[in-house]
Every structure is written in C-alpha cells, then in structure tokens.
Design a protein around this motif. Structure first.
Motif, PDB file in Angstrom:
ATOM      1  N   MET A   1       0.864  -1.188   0.000  1.00  0.00           N
ATOM      2  CA  MET A   1       0.000   0.000   0.000  1.00  0.00           C
ATOM      3  C   MET A   1       0.895   1.230   0.000  1.00  0.00           C
ATOM      4  O   MET A   1       2.102   1.155   0.256  1.00  0.00           O
ATOM      5  CB  MET A   1      -0.908   0.006   1.229  1.00  0.00           C
ATOM      6  N   LYS A   2       0.294   2.377  -0.262  1.00  0.00           N
ATOM      7  CA  LYS A   2       1.054   3.633  -0.289  1.00  0.00           C
ATOM      8  C   LYS A   2       1.049   4.273   1.098  1.00  0.00           C
ATOM      9  O   LYS A   2       0.012   4.328   1.767  1.00  0.00           O
ATOM     10  CB  LYS A   2       0.436   4.593  -1.315  1.00  0.00           C
TER      11      LYS A   2
ATOM     12  N   ASN B   1       5.981   2.453  -1.118  1.00  0.00           N
ATOM     13  CA  ASN B   1       5.117   1.277  -1.082  1.00  0.00           C
ATOM     14  C   ASN B   1       5.567   0.412   0.079  1.00  0.00           C
ATOM     15  O   ASN B   1       6.729  -0.001   0.135  1.00  0.00           O
ATOM     16  CB  ASN B   1       5.209   0.498  -2.404  1.00  0.00           C
TER      17      ASN B   1
ATOM     18  N   TYR C   1       1.319  -4.277   3.192  1.00  0.00           N
ATOM     19  CA  TYR C   1      -0.076  -4.158   3.634  1.00  0.00           C
ATOM     20  C   TYR C   1      -0.186  -4.795   5.022  1.00  0.00           C
ATOM     21  O   TYR C   1       0.278  -5.913   5.237  1.00  0.00           O
ATOM     22  CB  TYR C   1      -0.967  -4.889   2.634  1.00  0.00           C
TER      23      TYR C   1
ATOM     24  N   LYS D   1      -9.322   1.176   6.966  1.00  0.00           N
ATOM     25  CA  LYS D   1      -9.116   1.916   5.721  1.00  0.00           C
ATOM     26  C   LYS D   1      -9.161   3.393   6.103  1.00  0.00           C
ATOM     27  O   LYS D   1     -10.178   3.895   6.581  1.00  0.00           O
ATOM     28  CB  LYS D   1     -10.205   1.595   4.706  1.00  0.00           C
TER      29      LYS D   1
ATOM     30  N   TYR E   1      -9.488   7.203   5.892  1.00  0.00           N
ATOM     31  CA  TYR E   1     -10.114   8.203   5.041  1.00  0.00           C
ATOM     32  C   TYR E   1      -9.492   9.586   5.231  1.00  0.00           C
ATOM     33  O   TYR E   1      -9.408  10.363   4.276  1.00  0.00           O
ATOM     34  CB  TYR E   1     -11.623   8.261   5.313  1.00  0.00           C
TER      35      TYR E   1
ATOM     36  N   GLU F   1      -2.670   4.328   3.326  1.00  0.00           N
ATOM     37  CA  GLU F   1      -3.994   3.931   2.831  1.00  0.00           C
ATOM     38  C   GLU F   1      -4.745   3.064   3.835  1.00  0.00           C
ATOM     39  O   GLU F   1      -5.977   3.104   3.920  1.00  0.00           O
ATOM     40  CB  GLU F   1      -3.835   3.194   1.497  1.00  0.00           C
TER      41      GLU F   1
ATOM     42  N   PHE G   1      -4.091  13.495  -0.343  1.00  0.00           N
ATOM     43  CA  PHE G   1      -2.974  12.640   0.071  1.00  0.00           C
ATOM     44  C   PHE G   1      -1.709  12.944  -0.731  1.00  0.00           C
ATOM     45  O   PHE G   1      -0.607  12.998  -0.177  1.00  0.00           O
ATOM     46  CB  PHE G   1      -3.387  11.175  -0.090  1.00  0.00           C
TER      47      PHE G   1
ATOM     48  N   ILE H   1      -7.210  11.000   2.632  1.00  0.00           N
ATOM     49  CA  ILE H   1      -6.548   9.855   2.015  1.00  0.00           C
ATOM     50  C   ILE H   1      -7.452   9.197   0.957  1.00  0.00           C
ATOM     51  O   ILE H   1      -7.050   8.974  -0.182  1.00  0.00           O
ATOM     52  CB  ILE H   1      -6.164   8.792   3.073  1.00  0.00           C
ATOM     53  N   HIS H   2      -8.666   8.865   1.340  1.00  0.00           N
ATOM     54  CA  HIS H   2      -9.641   8.261   0.439  1.00  0.00           C
ATOM     55  C   HIS H   2     -10.887   9.141   0.382  1.00  0.00           C
ATOM     56  O   HIS H   2     -11.221   9.824   1.344  1.00  0.00           O
ATOM     57  CB  HIS H   2     -10.070   6.862   0.933  1.00  0.00           C
TER      58      HIS H   2
END
Length: 340
Positions: A6-7, A24, A27, A38, A40, A106, A314, A337-338
């Motif tokens: 993940m980033k 990277n 995860y 997750k 956000y 992320e 992000f 982020i999301h």
C-alpha cells in the motif's frame, strides 16, 4: 510470491535530510487486539514535523523507514481474534501516537483500546482533526491539574489546533480562559469562548494578565518562563512542548543518562517555578479510546465543534506538513486519504 503493498508517507532517516516522501510498504495484518482500518483522513499535528528531526528519538521508537502521522478516521475492514468493541464496517477515529506506527497511509493498524466510534454528526475529515488535540486537552486539564469551575487558565495561541479545542473544553469545564492570537483572529477566538483575548503583537501577555491558576504551554521558546509571571502561588504549568523533565524520563523508563539530560533541560524552569511557589510538568499525550468516546459525546451535542483550517489531498502531504510548519493555521490541517 508477491507481497501485497500500500502507499504510505514515510521518512527514511533522522536529521536535516529525512527523505520525506511516498513509499510502497507492506499491507498490514491485524494482531489479536488490533483492527485494520481503511484510512479516510489524517489530522496533522506539530509533532509530525518534529519526529523526523530526531528530537524525540530517545522516547519514540520507529523502525525506519517509518510512516508519519498519528490521528486518523476511517472504516474498519478487519478485526483481530480478541477484538470485541468493533466490527467490519464501523466508522472510527483514533490516535495511534506512540505506538510505533503511523497513520499517513492507505490502511493502518489500530489497537482496539485506542479507537472510538466516529461522532455521528461529523464527516471523516472533521473526525480526523480531533484525536490528539482532544486527548491532550482532556489529559492536561482533567488529569494533570484537575481544572475546577471558576479557575483561570491561560491557553496561548488560541487560534491554533490545540488552542481552538482546549479553549472550548476549558469553557465546558467552567473555567475562565485567557489566550493570545493575531489581530485578524481576535474576534473569532472570542467566539470560541475565550474571556481575555490579547493581540500578541501589541500586548505582551505577561505584562497584562494576572491571577491565573493554570498555564497550558503550547508554544516553544520563552513563553513557558514568561508565563510564571501571570500565575498566582500554587499555580501550575503543564507544557505540551517541553522542556522534557526528569519525571517524564522516569515514567518512560529511560536510562540514567537520559534522565540526567532531561533533568538538565528542565532545570531552569523547575528552579523558577519552585521559587515562585508553582509547579511545572511536561505532558506526553497517550492514546485512549474511552476518552475519545467522551469527546465524541461532547461533539455530538455540539458542546465542542472541530475547527479545520485547510484540507489537502494525500498526494500533497508534504505541502500540508510545510503549511502546518509555518504556524499560522487557524484550527487543524487535515490530509484526505480516500474519498468517502
């Protein structure tokens, strides 16, 4: 076999060239007491810019490269085998400060004891702005000094992230609040609830304010020493920015040499406070989901409202940290982020 990645926004070393940037990373997978979230949104704090300098290297332990960030809001997507308070799909907010990992990613691992359900009336960006400033304010004013209704508390930099929250909490606890800010923010800070608001460019607070019980140290430099002049005998200074003291060193279990160093760092202010019949202590915030739950209730009743200055995507995390470092944010700086 390819490992899922993940980033994340990381730093690679301590010092003047920490190599801040995107990496990277693996995860994460939750242990028995953790939830996988997750992310956000992430609320930024001044310590996010301080950590890569190495100032807190003796007491905050990271494996480099390390992900930055402490505050987050997001959605639970998996839980460990012993987790009972949360389930996939829950919307939470938390501080993961001092847990050896970071939130500017992320996905993030959060110990279930440090998380709380997100306030129902807030979006993810608003919720992410709260954890560290709310926990710091609550722990300083209710645990460290037991602020009582009618007492006077000085909270400098009233328009900043910590100041804008702490003023509201102190007023909720029944205190009289004094603060400082710039000319353009005087009226705005008054609306947050501050009773005495000084323009720091025009009026040195130590020459104007008197009879205070508590000072919340939020600004580095000479302010801590100057604030001894506005306190009455028996008053307390709780510093969030240092100098670190020997009591903090003992609580962290550091070695004798570091206890000696921290003692030297705080020797001047401790000598000054003792001479004036005051007490000084340094507070290092701790993550606490139960306390965030209390904060959530205050927010849901609109007793306290989050204050957000600016939201960055992000991809612009470095710009967000640079903007925060300028010290002019009116409230909190948040990284999204999301998209929710």
């Amino acid at each position: 076999m390819n490992t899922k990645t993940m980033k994340a926004f990381t730093f690679k070393r301590y010092g003047k060239s920490p190599e801040l940037g995107f990496d990277n990373v693996d995860y994460p997978s939750p242990s028995a007491d953790e939830i996988l979230v997750k992310v956000y949104a992430v609320g930024l704090n001044p310590i996010d810019n301080i950590i890569p300098t190495g100032l807190f290297k003796p007491v905050l332990h990271f494996n480099l490269p390390a992900t930055l960030g402490s505050d987050l809001s997001g959605v639970v997507i998996a839980v460990g085998s012993r987790v009972t308070r949360f389930a996939p799909g829950d919307e939470i907010f938390a501080s993961i400060f001092d847990t050896g990992t970071g939130s500017l990613a992320e996905f993030a691992l959060v110990h279930e004891s440090t998380a709380s359900m997100k306030p129902a009336n807030l979006d993810f960006v608003q919720a992410a702005s709260l954890p560290m400033v709310s926990l710091t304010s609550l722990q300083a004013l209710t645990e460290r000094v037991s602020l009582q209704a009618g007492q006077k508390v000085f909270i400098p930099a009233g328009s900043g992230g910590i100041g804008s929250f702490a003023i509201q909490l102190a007023k909720h606890l029944g205190a009289e609040v004094g603060t400082t800010t710039s000319t353009s923010n005087l009226e705005w800070v008054s609306r947050l609830g501050a009773d005495e608001v000084l323009d720091y460019k025009k009026h040195p607070f130590e020459e104007v304010l008197r009879g205070y019980d508590i000072v919340l140290g939020t600004i580095r430099g000479d302010l801590i020493e100057q604030s001894t002049r506005i306190l009455k005998p028996g008053g307390s200074i709780v510093s969030l920015v240092g100098p670190l003291d020997a009591a903090f060193a003992r609580a962290r279990g550091v070695n004798f040499f570091l206890r000696f160093v921290f003692g030297l760092m705080s020797r001047k202010i401790i000598r000054l406070t003792k001479k004036r019949g005051l007490t000084y202590s340094f507070l290092f915030v701790r993550p606490d989901g139960d306390q965030l739950n209390k904060i959530s209730k205050l927010v849901e009743t609109e007793t306290i409202k989050p204050v957000i200055d600016k939201v960055f995507p992000f991809a612009e995390t470095k710009d967000a940290l640079d903007y925060l470092a300028q010290g002019h944010a009116k409230g909190k700086v948040v990284v999204k982020i999301h998209e929710s």
